[in-house]
Design a protein around this motif. Structure first.
Motif, mmCIF file in Angstrom:
data_model
loop_
_atom_site.group_PDB
_atom_site.id
_atom_site.type_symbol
_atom_site.label_atom_id
_atom_site.label_comp_id
_atom_site.label_asym_id
_atom_site.label_seq_id
_atom_site.Cartn_x
_atom_site.Cartn_y
_atom_site.Cartn_z
ATOM 1 N N UNK A 252 21.747 -14.937 44.170
ATOM 2 C CA UNK A 252 21.129 -13.642 44.432
ATOM 3 C C UNK A 252 19.740 -13.569 43.803
ATOM 4 N N UNK A 253 18.844 -12.858 44.449
ATOM 5 C CA UNK A 253 17.493 -12.623 43.923
ATOM 6 C C UNK A 253 17.138 -11.153 44.073
ATOM 7 N N UNK A 254 16.565 -10.581 43.027
ATOM 8 C CA UNK A 254 16.048 -9.219 43.065
ATOM 9 C C UNK A 254 14.555 -9.275 42.781
ATOM 10 N N UNK A 255 13.749 -8.771 43.707
ATOM 11 C CA UNK A 255 12.295 -8.787 43.589
ATOM 12 C C UNK A 255 11.768 -7.361 43.640
ATOM 13 N N UNK B 46 19.417 -13.621 54.030
ATOM 14 C CA UNK B 46 19.400 -12.200 54.404
ATOM 15 C C UNK B 46 19.040 -11.318 53.220
ATOM 16 N N UNK B 47 18.491 -10.134 53.526
ATOM 17 C CA UNK B 47 18.015 -9.257 52.455
ATOM 18 C C UNK B 47 18.118 -7.797 52.868
ATOM 19 N N UNK B 48 17.984 -6.925 51.876
ATOM 20 C CA UNK B 48 17.793 -5.488 52.061
ATOM 21 C C UNK B 48 16.474 -5.132 51.393
ATOM 22 N N UNK B 49 15.600 -4.381 52.103
ATOM 23 C CA UNK B 49 14.279 -4.050 51.584
ATOM 24 C C UNK B 49 14.115 -2.533 51.478
ATOM 25 N N UNK B 50 13.345 -2.129 50.471
ATOM 26 C CA UNK B 50 13.122 -0.707 50.190
ATOM 27 C C UNK B 50 11.648 -0.500 49.879
ATOM 28 N N UNK B 51 11.024 0.515 50.485
ATOM 29 C CA UNK B 51 9.602 0.792 50.309
ATOM 30 C C UNK B 51 9.395 2.281 50.027
ATOM 31 N N UNK B 52 8.535 2.584 49.066
ATOM 32 C CA UNK B 52 8.096 3.954 48.854
ATOM 33 C C UNK B 52 6.585 3.966 48.696
ATOM 34 N N UNK B 53 5.965 5.037 49.188
ATOM 35 C CA UNK B 53 4.526 5.228 49.061
ATOM 36 C C UNK B 53 4.225 6.693 49.274
ATOM 37 N N UNK B 54 2.976 6.982 49.571
ATOM 38 C CA UNK B 54 2.579 8.371 49.773
ATOM 39 C C UNK B 54 3.310 8.959 50.975
ATOM 40 N N UNK B 55 4.198 9.926 50.722
ATOM 41 C CA UNK B 55 4.930 10.626 51.777
ATOM 42 C C UNK B 55 5.751 9.671 52.644
ATOM 43 N N UNK B 56 6.289 8.601 52.037
ATOM 44 C CA UNK B 56 7.057 7.619 52.806
ATOM 45 C C UNK B 56 8.144 7.009 51.943
ATOM 46 N N UNK C 265 7.897 -8.633 39.886
ATOM 47 C CA UNK C 265 9.059 -8.991 39.069
ATOM 48 C C UNK C 265 10.092 -9.684 39.951
ATOM 49 N N UNK C 266 10.700 -10.768 39.445
ATOM 50 C CA UNK C 266 11.785 -11.401 40.189
ATOM 51 C C UNK C 266 12.835 -11.932 39.219
ATOM 52 N N UNK C 267 14.097 -11.654 39.536
ATOM 53 C CA UNK C 267 15.221 -12.114 38.746
ATOM 54 C C UNK C 267 16.234 -12.789 39.664
ATOM 55 N N UNK C 268 16.602 -14.032 39.315
ATOM 56 C CA UNK C 268 17.602 -14.770 40.074
ATOM 57 C C UNK C 268 18.898 -14.851 39.281
ATOM 58 N N UNK C 269 20.030 -14.609 39.942
ATOM 59 C CA UNK C 269 21.330 -14.764 39.313
ATOM 60 C C UNK C 269 22.282 -15.328 40.356
ATOM 61 N N UNK C 270 22.769 -16.556 40.071
ATOM 62 C CA UNK C 270 23.566 -17.316 41.030
ATOM 63 C C UNK C 270 22.768 -17.477 42.325
ATOM 64 N N UNK D 269 16.425 -7.088 47.757
ATOM 65 C CA UNK D 269 17.583 -7.851 47.289
ATOM 66 C C UNK D 269 17.875 -8.922 48.332
ATOM 67 N N UNK D 270 17.977 -10.180 47.881
ATOM 68 C CA UNK D 270 18.105 -11.301 48.811
ATOM 69 C C UNK D 270 19.267 -12.196 48.390
#
Length: 223
Positions: free
Chosen positions: A129-132, A167-177, A122-127, A157-158
């Motif tokens: 900014x991009x959220x993927x 520049x961006x901020x990244x977030x990851x979730x998975x098994x026990x992480x 999924x990706x949404x662009x606004x001005x 978020x980019x």
């Protein structure tokens, strides 16, 4: 795309990897190199992958990878091969958000271990900014691994400051992480549809105490 147990970040089934975007460019080819280095208080894991990709249709691209990892003796060896397909479900800007689907299949080289991944992009662009967002379901099976399902979520978020620096901020979730950290990406365009993309991120696990940092870096040439 990369088995991690306590690290949850190696080349076969890794949690920390690239955040996928849904876009496919018609008649495009690409070469890609990725590096992932994960450091904990117990060990350091280094993995690399090299891939070649090509768009088969206007909305479908396929990429082939070879994956190498440094083993417990410090030697760097070929560990796995992988095929990846991305299907762009909507044209960019056609709806309120852009959607795609990812399919992956990976085979370990010297063991009876397999991994298949499918999920939504999924990706949404606004001005500027991009959220993927990436939502993945992963199936692991074989005689040398426990047969199981896993779920992963990745987010980025980019801010598209200039094409060469985003520049961006990244977030990851998975098994026990659960991991969070800064990143950046950029693109330099040449003539025609030739362009060079790069991206990097430094992800810190926040779900457990102790040291667990992952540096990821990728370069991709598209033509």
């Amino acid at each position: 795309m990369a088995v991690f147990t306590s690290l949850t970040a190696r080349a076969d089934g890794m949690v920390v990897d690239k955040v996928y975007h849904p876009y496919v460019v018609a008649n495009e080819q690409s070469f890609e190199w990725r590096l992932m280095s994960s450091q904990t208080s117990a060990e350091n894991v280094l993995a690399q992958r090299i891939g070649y990709g090509q768009s088969l249709l206007e909305d479908l691209a396929v990429e082939f990878f070879i994956i190498g990892e440094r083993d417990e003796t410090g030697d760097f060896k070929l560990q796995a091969t992988e095929i990846e397909a991305r299907w762009m479900l909507t044209e960019q800007g056609q709806y309120w958000a852009d959607w795609g689907v990812l399919f992956e299949f990976e085979k370990q080289r010297n063991s009876d271990r397999y991994e298949a991944t499918t999920g939504l992009i999924f990706e949404k662009e606004f001005n500027k900014n991009s959220l993927t967002l990436n939502f993945f379901a992963i199936r692991e099976w074989g005689n040398d691994i426990q047969n199981e399902w896993e779920l992963e979520f990745r987010a980025q978020y980019r801010y598209r400051y200039i094409p060469e620096l985003q520049p961006s901020i990244e977030f990851y979730t998975g098994e026990d992480f659960v991991g969070l950290g800064p990143g950046f990406m950029g693109v330099h365009r040449f003539e025609g549809q030739k362009q060079l993309k790069w991206e990097a991120g430094f992800i810190t696990e926040i779900s457990h105490k102790g040291k667990n940092h992952t540096l990821r870096f990728a370069v991709e040439y598209e033509f």
